[in-house]
Write an enzyme that holds these catalytic residues in place. Structure first.
Site, PDB file in Angstrom:
ATOM      1  N   HIS A   1      18.839  67.458  -0.485  1.00 46.85           N
ATOM      2  CA  HIS A   1      18.182  68.120  -1.607  1.00 46.85           C
ATOM      3  C   HIS A   1      18.980  69.319  -2.109  1.00 46.85           C
ATOM      4  CE1 HIS A   1      14.921  70.556  -3.560  1.00 46.85           C
ATOM      5  NE2 HIS A   1      14.508  69.368  -3.953  1.00 46.85           N
TER       6      HIS A   1
ATOM      7  N   SER B   1      12.367  69.938  -9.145  1.00 45.17           N
ATOM      8  CA  SER B   1      13.511  70.426  -8.359  1.00 45.17           C
ATOM      9  C   SER B   1      14.820  70.210  -9.090  1.00 45.17           C
ATOM     10  CB  SER B   1      13.576  69.704  -7.011  1.00 45.17           C
ATOM     11  OG  SER B   1      12.618  70.185  -6.114  1.00 45.17           O
TER      12      SER B   1
ATOM     13  N   ASP C   1      17.609  76.532  -0.335  1.00 40.14           N
ATOM     14  CA  ASP C   1      17.214  75.126  -0.291  1.00 40.14           C
ATOM     15  C   ASP C   1      17.402  74.573   1.124  1.00 40.14           C
ATOM     16  OD1 ASP C   1      16.930  72.260  -1.236  1.00 40.14           O
ATOM     17  OD2 ASP C   1      17.076  73.250  -3.177  1.00 40.14           O
TER      18      ASP C   1
END
Length: 509
Positions: A235, A416, A183
Site C-alpha cells: 500500500h 487511498s 503508510d
C-alpha cells in the site's frame, strides 16, 4: 476550549455505554475511555494514551513568515511544554517500572498499566483524559486482479486527466519540494522511487532524517524498528508512486516526479494505533537521525500524505484522539492531506480520524470522468457532532496504476489512491510558486480555486448536492494549472487568499 469540553462530554457519554458489571462508579472514570476500562476489566492491564491538560499554545506561529520559521517555532513550543509538564508523570511511571513512551507532537504519554495506576493518573489535575490505543485495521485497498503485468502507457491516464504534464512542460515538476508518506512502509529502491528518495545521493543511501519506523513490535517481514525503509503490504509503495514515481522511461506514474520523498511506517500489515499514527506525524515535524535523536524541524516535509483511517467501529472510540496532533502539524506549515475513506455511498461516512478534522485537507475519489466513486465516503461529519462539510476536494482514485513491492506495478482503487494525487499537486504548486511554502491555507485555497466544480443528486446533512461545495465532491475535482507566481504571491496573506480578489493564472482567467 470548545474541543476540550466536547472531548470531556464525549467520554462522559461513552462511559454510560460500558456494561454495568464493568463500569466503576467513581468520578475519575469520566476521564477514561470506555475501551480502556473494558480492557482493564477483562485483562487486568491495558495500553492507553495519557493526555496532559497543559497543551502548547501555538497561536504565534501564524504571524511568522516562512515555513522554516513556523516549523522551528512550533517544534520549540511543543517540546518545551512537554519538558515542563511531563516530568512528574514520567517519574511516577519509572518508579512503578511501567512501559511507557513520551510524545511532544501533542503533550501525551503512551502507557501500559493496571487499574490502580489508571485510577491514580485519572485523579491528577494535570491529566486531561486517558484515551484508548487499540490496534486499528486500516482501510487498505486490494490490488486489482490481473494488473501486475499490465503494459505501461508512459504517462498514467489520471495524471493526464488532471493536467500534471502541462506543469511538467512548463518546467514545474516538484523540484525543491519534499513530500512525506505515512503508510505501510516503502520499497525505497523501487526503480520508480529510488532517485526521488531524499536519502539517496546517486551513490549511497542514508536513512537518517529520511525514514522512521513507528512499529516497535515484530510480526511482519519488516520486523520491529526497521533501520531501512520497508513495506510489508504494498500500500505504501503504491501511494508514494502516485506522488513522485517515475523510472525515467515508460513508467511515469507520479504527479511530481521532480520532488523528493521521505517516509514513515505507521501500520503493521495494515494495522495501526493512535500512537503509531501520532509518532509518524512527530517524526515529520522534526525528522531525527538513525537513533531517533537530534530532531531537526528544518528538514520537515512540505506535505504529508495520509492514506489511512482510524475507525470507531474497530476501536478508535475517541474521534478527537488525533485532532491536536494534526492541528500542530498544520501550524508548522505542513499540508496534511488525508484520504476521506472508503465507506460510501451513504451520507456521514467521512467518520474516521484524521479525515474528519477541520485541520486536514480531506480527499474523495473520482474516476477519470470526474464521477464520484461509489465507495468514496461522504459528509457531513456527524461522529464528532460538528456537522462539518467533508470531503474538501476530490481526485482520481479508480484503477490507479502505481508501484508495488519487488519492483512491480499494479492497479488499485480507493480514496487511498486519490490522496496522493493531491499531495503531488501540492508539491507542483509550491515548485511553481515557492512563496506558497508553509502557507497551508493559501495552498488549499489555490487547489480549491482551480478545481472543476462537481454536483450530484445526493443531499447530506442539509447540504444540497447541487451546491458547491457539497458533501459528495467537496469543492470539486482537482486540476493542475500553472500558477502565475506574481499573481499568487501577491495574494498570499496570513489567512490565505484575500477575500474578494480574483486569482489570475497563466492561460486561465
Amino acid at each position: 476550549m470548545i474541543a476540550v469540553r466536547r472531548a470531556f462530554l464525549a467520554f462522559a457519554l461513552l462511559s454510560l455505554a460500558v456494561p454495568a458489571a464493568a463500569a466503576p462508579s467513581a468520578a475519575w472514570t469520566l476521564k477514561v475511555d470506555p475501551w480502556v476500562l473494558e480492557r482493564l476489566s477483562l485483562d487486568g492491564t491495558s495500553e492507553m494514551l495519557v493526555v496532559l491538560a497543559d497543551q502548547a499554545d501555538l497561536s504565534g506561529a501564524a504571524a511568522l513568515h516562512g515555513k522554516q520559521a513556523r516549523g522551528r517555532y512550533v517544534f520549540e513550543q511543543l517540546t518545551a511544554t512537554a519538558k515542563r509538564t511531563q516530568t512528574p508523570v514520567l517519574d511516577l511511571l519509572k518508579q512503578r517500572n511501567l512501559p511507557h513512551r513520551a510524545y511532544w507532537i501533542a503533550n501525551m504519554v503512551w502507557l501500559r498499566a493496571d487499574a490502580a495506576t489508571v485510577e491514580m493518573l485519572a485523579q491528577r489535575n494535570d491529566i486531561l483524559r486517558i484515551s484508548a490505543n487499540p490496534s486499528v485495521r486500516g482501510e487498505i485497498p486490494e490490488l486489482e486482479p490481473g494488473q501486475p503485468s499490465a503494459v505501461p502507457t508512459a504517462i498514467e491516464a489520471s495524471l493526464t486527466h488532471v493536467g500534471a504534464p502541462t506543469l511538467w512542460t512548463a518546467g514545474i515538476t516538484g523540484g525543491t519540494v519534499v513530500v512525506a508518506g505515512a503508510d505501510t512502509g516503502y520499497q525505497w529502491d523501487h526503480p520508480a522511487l529510488k532517485n526521488q528518495y531524499r536519502g539517496w545521493n546517486g551513490l549511497a543511501a542514508s536513512h537518517a532524517y529520511n525514514w522512521h519506523d513507528a512499529i516497535h513490535t515484530t510480526g511482519s517481514v519488516c520486523g520491529a524498528d526497521s533501520a531501512v525503509p520497508c513495506d510489508d503490504n504494498n500500500h505504501g509503495t503504491h501511494t508514494m508512486g502516485t506522488m513522485v514515481g517515475t523510472d525515467g522511461g515508460t513508467n511515469q506514474i507520479g504527479m511530481a516526479p521532480g520532488a523528493r520523498w521521505i517516509g514513515c511506517r505507521n501500520m503493521d500489515r495494515g494495522n495501526g494505533t493512535p500512537t503509531t499514527y501520532a509518532e509518524c506525524f512527530q517524526f515529520f515535524l522534526a525528522p531525527t537521525d538513525a537513533t531517533g535523536q537530534n530532531p531537526n524541524p528544518d528538514l520537515a516535509p512540505d506535505v504529508i500524505n495520509n492514506s489511512w483511517g482510524c475507525p470507531v467501529s474497530e476501536g478508535c472510540s475517541d474521534p478527537l484522539v488525533l485532532q491536536t496532533v494534526v492541528e500542530n502539524v498544520r501550524a508548522a506549515g505542513i499540508v496534511p492531506v488525508v484520504s476521506a475513506g472508503n465507506s460510501g455511498s451513504g451520507c456521514s461516512t467521512v467518520n474516521t480520524p484524521a479525515a474528519t478534522y477541520d485541520a486536514a485537507f480531506s480527499v474523495g475519489a473520482t474516476d477519470n470522468s470526474d464521477v464520484i466513486a461509489s465507495f468514496s465516503s461522504r459528509g457531513t461529519v456527524t461522529v464528532d457532532g460538528s456537522g462539518r462539510l467533508k470531503p474538501d476536494i476530490s481526485a482520481p482514485g479508480v484503477s490507479i496504476r502505481s508501484s508495488v513491492r519487488n519492483n512491480g506495478y499494479s492497479s488499485s482503487s480507493g480514496t487511498s489512491m486519490a490522496g496522493p494525487h493531491v499531495a503531488g499537486l501540492v508539491a507542483l504548486l509550491i515548485s511553481g510558486a515557492p512563496c506558497l511554502r508553509g502557507d497551508v491555507d493559501a495552498i488549499e485555497q489555490l487547489i480549491i480555486a482551480t478545481a472543476v466544480p462537481r454536483t450530484s443528486a445526493q443531499t447530506c446533512g442539509g447540504i444540497l448536492g447541487s451546491d458547491v461545495p457539497n458533501a459528495v465532491y467537496g469543492h470539486g475535482a482537482i486540476r493542475a494549472v500553472v500558477p502565475d507566481p506574481a499573481a499568487v504571491c501577491g495574494l498570499v496573506f496570513q489567512d490565505g487568499f484575500e477575500s474578494g480578489n480574483a486569482v489570475r493564472w497563466n492561460g486561465t482567467p
